[in-house]
Design an enzyme around this catalytic site. Structure first.
Site, short mmCIF file in Angstrom:
data_model
loop_
_atom_site.label_atom_id
_atom_site.label_comp_id
_atom_site.label_asym_id
_atom_site.label_seq_id
_atom_site.Cartn_x
_atom_site.Cartn_y
_atom_site.Cartn_z
N CYS A 47 0.82 -1.21 0.00
CA CYS A 47 0.00 0.00 0.00
C CYS A 47 0.85 1.26 0.00
O CYS A 47 0.66 2.16 -0.81
CB CYS A 47 -0.94 0.01 1.20
SG CYS A 47 -1.88 1.53 1.34
N CYS A 52 -1.54 1.67 -3.17
CA CYS A 52 -2.54 2.74 -2.95
C CYS A 52 -1.95 4.14 -2.88
O CYS A 52 -2.44 5.05 -3.56
CB CYS A 52 -3.27 2.53 -1.62
SG CYS A 52 -3.50 0.83 -1.12
N LYS A 55 0.11 5.38 -6.03
CA LYS A 55 -0.89 5.38 -7.12
C LYS A 55 -1.80 6.59 -7.01
O LYS A 55 -2.06 7.28 -7.99
CB LYS A 55 -1.68 4.07 -7.06
CG LYS A 55 -2.77 3.86 -8.09
CD LYS A 55 -4.12 4.47 -7.77
CE LYS A 55 -4.66 4.17 -6.42
NZ LYS A 55 -5.15 2.83 -6.21
N TYR A 182 -9.13 -3.44 -10.98
CA TYR A 182 -8.76 -2.19 -10.32
C TYR A 182 -7.51 -1.57 -10.97
O TYR A 182 -7.52 -0.42 -11.38
CB TYR A 182 -8.41 -2.45 -8.86
CG TYR A 182 -9.55 -2.65 -7.92
CD1 TYR A 182 -10.00 -1.61 -7.11
CD2 TYR A 182 -10.17 -3.90 -7.78
CE1 TYR A 182 -11.02 -1.80 -6.20
CE2 TYR A 182 -11.19 -4.09 -6.87
CZ TYR A 182 -11.61 -3.04 -6.09
OH TYR A 182 -12.62 -3.23 -5.19
N GLU A 186 -7.21 1.81 -13.22
CA GLU A 186 -6.57 2.97 -12.58
C GLU A 186 -5.36 3.43 -13.39
O GLU A 186 -5.19 4.63 -13.66
CB GLU A 186 -6.16 2.62 -11.14
CG GLU A 186 -7.39 2.42 -10.26
CD GLU A 186 -7.08 2.11 -8.80
OE1 GLU A 186 -7.98 2.27 -7.96
OE2 GLU A 186 -5.93 1.71 -8.49
N HIS A 442 -26.43 22.63 -1.14
CA HIS A 442 -26.56 23.06 -2.52
C HIS A 442 -25.60 24.20 -2.82
O HIS A 442 -25.45 25.09 -2.00
CB HIS A 442 -28.01 23.52 -2.75
CG HIS A 442 -28.28 23.88 -4.17
ND1 HIS A 442 -28.35 22.95 -5.18
CD2 HIS A 442 -28.48 25.09 -4.76
CE1 HIS A 442 -28.60 23.57 -6.33
NE2 HIS A 442 -28.67 24.86 -6.10
N GLU A 447 -25.40 16.18 -3.16
CA GLU A 447 -26.80 16.41 -2.78
C GLU A 447 -27.75 15.46 -3.53
O GLU A 447 -28.85 15.18 -3.07
CB GLU A 447 -27.22 17.86 -3.01
CG GLU A 447 -27.30 18.28 -4.46
CD GLU A 447 -27.71 19.76 -4.62
OE1 GLU A 447 -28.64 20.18 -3.93
OE2 GLU A 447 -27.08 20.46 -5.44
P1 NDP Z 1 -8.57 -7.57 -10.09
O1 NDP Z 1 -8.97 -8.78 -9.35
O2 NDP Z 1 -9.21 -6.27 -9.78
O3 NDP Z 1 -8.78 -7.82 -11.64
C1 NDP Z 1 -8.12 -8.85 -12.29
C2 NDP Z 1 -8.41 -8.77 -13.77
O4 NDP Z 1 -7.54 -9.65 -14.43
C3 NDP Z 1 -9.82 -9.13 -14.12
O5 NDP Z 1 -10.24 -8.32 -15.19
C4 NDP Z 1 -9.70 -10.59 -14.54
O6 NDP Z 1 -10.57 -10.91 -15.59
C5 NDP Z 1 -8.30 -10.66 -15.10
N1 NDP Z 1 -7.62 -11.93 -14.81
C6 NDP Z 1 -7.63 -12.60 -13.66
N2 NDP Z 1 -6.89 -13.71 -13.77
C7 NDP Z 1 -6.38 -13.73 -15.01
C8 NDP Z 1 -5.56 -14.63 -15.73
N3 NDP Z 1 -5.11 -15.73 -15.18
N4 NDP Z 1 -5.25 -14.31 -17.00
C9 NDP Z 1 -5.74 -13.20 -17.59
N5 NDP Z 1 -6.53 -12.32 -16.96
C10 NDP Z 1 -6.86 -12.59 -15.69
O7 NDP Z 1 -6.98 -7.51 -9.94
P2 NDP Z 1 -5.90 -6.32 -9.98
O8 NDP Z 1 -4.64 -6.96 -10.37
O9 NDP Z 1 -6.40 -5.17 -10.78
O10 NDP Z 1 -5.83 -5.88 -8.46
C11 NDP Z 1 -5.53 -6.84 -7.45
C12 NDP Z 1 -6.29 -6.53 -6.20
O11 NDP Z 1 -5.68 -5.43 -5.56
C13 NDP Z 1 -7.74 -6.14 -6.42
O12 NDP Z 1 -8.59 -7.25 -6.45
C14 NDP Z 1 -8.03 -5.25 -5.25
O13 NDP Z 1 -8.49 -6.03 -4.20
C15 NDP Z 1 -6.66 -4.66 -4.91
N6 NDP Z 1 -6.58 -3.27 -5.39
C16 NDP Z 1 -7.44 -2.36 -4.86
C17 NDP Z 1 -7.42 -1.05 -5.28
C18 NDP Z 1 -8.37 -0.07 -4.70
O14 NDP Z 1 -8.93 -0.36 -3.64
N7 NDP Z 1 -8.63 1.07 -5.35
C19 NDP Z 1 -6.47 -0.58 -6.30
C20 NDP Z 1 -5.63 -1.63 -6.80
C21 NDP Z 1 -5.70 -2.92 -6.37
P3 NDP Z 1 -12.06 -11.43 -15.36
O15 NDP Z 1 -12.74 -10.49 -14.40
O16 NDP Z 1 -12.64 -11.39 -16.71
O17 NDP Z 1 -11.93 -12.79 -14.79
#
Ligand code: NDP
Length: 453
Positions: A47, A52, A55, A182, A186, A442, A447
């Site tokens: 983080c 976080c 980022k 995510y 982002e 407002h 709101e």
């Molecule tokens: P996410 O779980 O958000 O998304 C993963 C993405 O990758 C999905 O679109 C998924 O596709 C795809 N995917 C998953 N496995 C594979 C694979 N084996 N091959 C190809 N594509 C795949 O993961 P992130 O890496 O973006 O982030 C990790 C975690 O970190 C998040 O789940 C979140 O909990 C945390 N995070 C939180 C943030 C915040 O609070 N703002 C910011 C950044 C990270 P599909 O859905 O189609 O299966």
């Protein structure tokens, strides 16, 4: 070497000084425990060091692209504006170093011993440090977090992950981001605002799967208008590095295309390899995550795990709560308690950001049947003046049986800032009538939450 009951070197040895590990260590120490923590990389964890916090700083930096553009309609002439990536990058990295220092200080102030090296479990109560030093502890807490998952395919060695994105020497002119979650959304927003040509490629046709469909569609539409390209059902076949350093990428269903960088954001996997879990028989799950009960206890009574390494909810504030609950429960004077994971609000810091709490419309329909959905689809005043054709979408999902709000979903400027307060109301089980009874402030975007018709 096996220590007897009260002759352990420490009451608690924490492996990993990220959000969960730092909170647990400092709270346990405040409860009077003798605590040590080992960290092989940098105190602060994902983080603070490469997630976080930096980022969000990049998100702020990126948003100036739109603010400076919009400023014209507000009467400001900004001549010769330009963007210096290296200046922003270094400023962000310096601040990360400052925060790392503060985290270390917090631990030291609580008399937590910090071992800045890798630790491995080598016996039931025994930890061996990279230096060879062996220490013992009554309790062991594993808080080693997770790392980016990188799919295996020919040329995968050429990709970067979010870890490297903070350290780029220069911005890529053309960047491909794999994943639709995510991190992909982002960083797509960040790179796009900085002027890179961004393409997102996801294996399915759904981005941000866990969010309400209407918000996902809105983000997709706005992102496309901003110039981000999307490829769906696209998975890596291979990447070739070309003589000029560019990357030739072949995705399923697509012609080969050239990029200057490929970033993978396809989820994160728990850091459990090489920790010595098998030495003492700590149970792990299908993705290598440590299996724990509601109190973050593993199958061994003296070994606990918190945060991303348990692959429950991969969010910093949840890891912090898990660390706090563990420390209070094991070392505090009160009764053990578990973290309440209901109604966890979340946000995606995309451009514009999304924020949500509670059930999506489809989840509520499935779970409750009879629901009411309220929606506000509007152009915020600032966008109207700026001539920016970008609309906010707010949704409120209400249980028709009792008027209780079961979900709020927002996409638009400052949505996460607004959501934090709204989430209290949903968590407190307030009703639509409670919102209606609240006078609007407002003119604001927020709101709309008390004006739903
Ligand atoms: P996410 O779980 O958000 O998304 C993963 C993405 O990758 C999905 O679109 C998924 O596709 C795809 N995917 C998953 N496995 C594979 C694979 N084996 N091959 C190809 N594509 C795949 O993961 P992130 O890496 O973006 O982030 C990790 C975690 O970190 C998040 O789940 C979140 O909990 C945390 N995070 C939180 C943030 C915040 O609070 N703002 C910011 C950044 C990270 P599909 O859905 O189609 O299966």
């Amino acid at each position: 070497m096996c220590a007897v009951a009260d002759s352990y070197d420490y009451d608690l040895f924490t492996i990993g000084a990220g959000s969960g590990g730092v909170r647990a260590s400092r709270v346990a120490a405040a409860h009077g425990a003798r605590v040590a923590v080992a960290e092989e990389y940098r105190v602060g964890g994902t983080c603070v060091i490469r997630g976080c916090v930096p980022k969000k700083m990049l998100v702020y930096g990126a948003h100036f692209a739109e603010d400076l553009e919009d400023a014209k309609q507000f009467g400001w002439n900004i001549e010769g504006k330009s963007f210096d990536w290296v200046r922003l990058r270094d400023h962000v990295l310096n601040d990360v170093t400052r925060l790392e220092g503060l985290y270390g200080q917090t631990l030291s102030n609580h008399n937590v011993t910090i071992y800045r090296e890798r630790a491995t479990i080598t016996g039931a109560h025994e930890i061996t440090l990279a230096s060879g030093q062996v220490v013992t502890a009554k309790y062991i807490l594993i808080a080693t977090g997770a790392r980016p998952h990188v799919p295996e395919f020919p040329g995968s060695e050429h990709v970067i992950t979010s870890n490297e994105a903070f350290h780029l020497d220069a911005l890529p002119r053309r960047v491909l981001i794999a994943g639709g979650g995510y991190i992909a959304n982002e960083f797509a927003g960040i790179f796009n605002e900085f002027g890179c040509k961004v393409t997102i490629a996801n294996r399915s046709d759904t981005i941000l799967r866990s969010y309400d469909a209407a918000l996902r569609d809105r983000l997709l539409q706005i992102s496309m208008v901003k110039g981000i390209s999307f490829l769906f059902h696209a998975e890596f076949e291979h990447i070739e590095k070309q003589a000029d350093g560019s990357l030739l990428v072949k995705l399923t269903g697509q012609e080969p295309a050239e990029y200057d960088a490929v970033m993978v954001a396809t989820g994160r996997v728990p850091n459990t390899q090489g920790l010595g879990l098998e030495t003492i028989g700590v149970a792990t799950g299908r993705n290598g995550e440590i299996v724990v009960d509601a109190f973050s206890k593993t199958n061994l009574d003296h070994v606990y795990a918190v945060g991303d390494v348990t692959d429950r909810v991969q969010l910093t504030p949840v890891a912090i709560r898990e660390g706090q609950a563990f420390a209070d429960s094991v070392f505090g004077p009160g009764e053990p308690y578990a973290v309440d994971r209901s109604c966890v609000p979340s946000a995606v810091f995309s451009h514009p950001p999304i924020a949500a709490v509670g059930l999506t419309e489809s989840e509520a329909r499935n779970q409750l049947g009879n629901i009411k959905v309220y929606q506000a689809d509007f152009r915020p005043m600032k966008h109207v003046v700026a001539g920016r054709n970008e609309r906010c979408l707010y949704k409120m999902i209400v249980d028709a049986a009792n008027d209780r709000i079961v979900g709020i979903h927002m996409i638009g400027p400052e949505a996460p800032e607004i959501m934090q307060a709204a989430a209290i109301a949903v968590k407190a089980k307030l009703t639509k009538a409670d919102f209606d009874a609240t006078v609007a402030i407002h003119p604001t975007m927020a709101e709309e939450l008390v004006l739903f018709k």
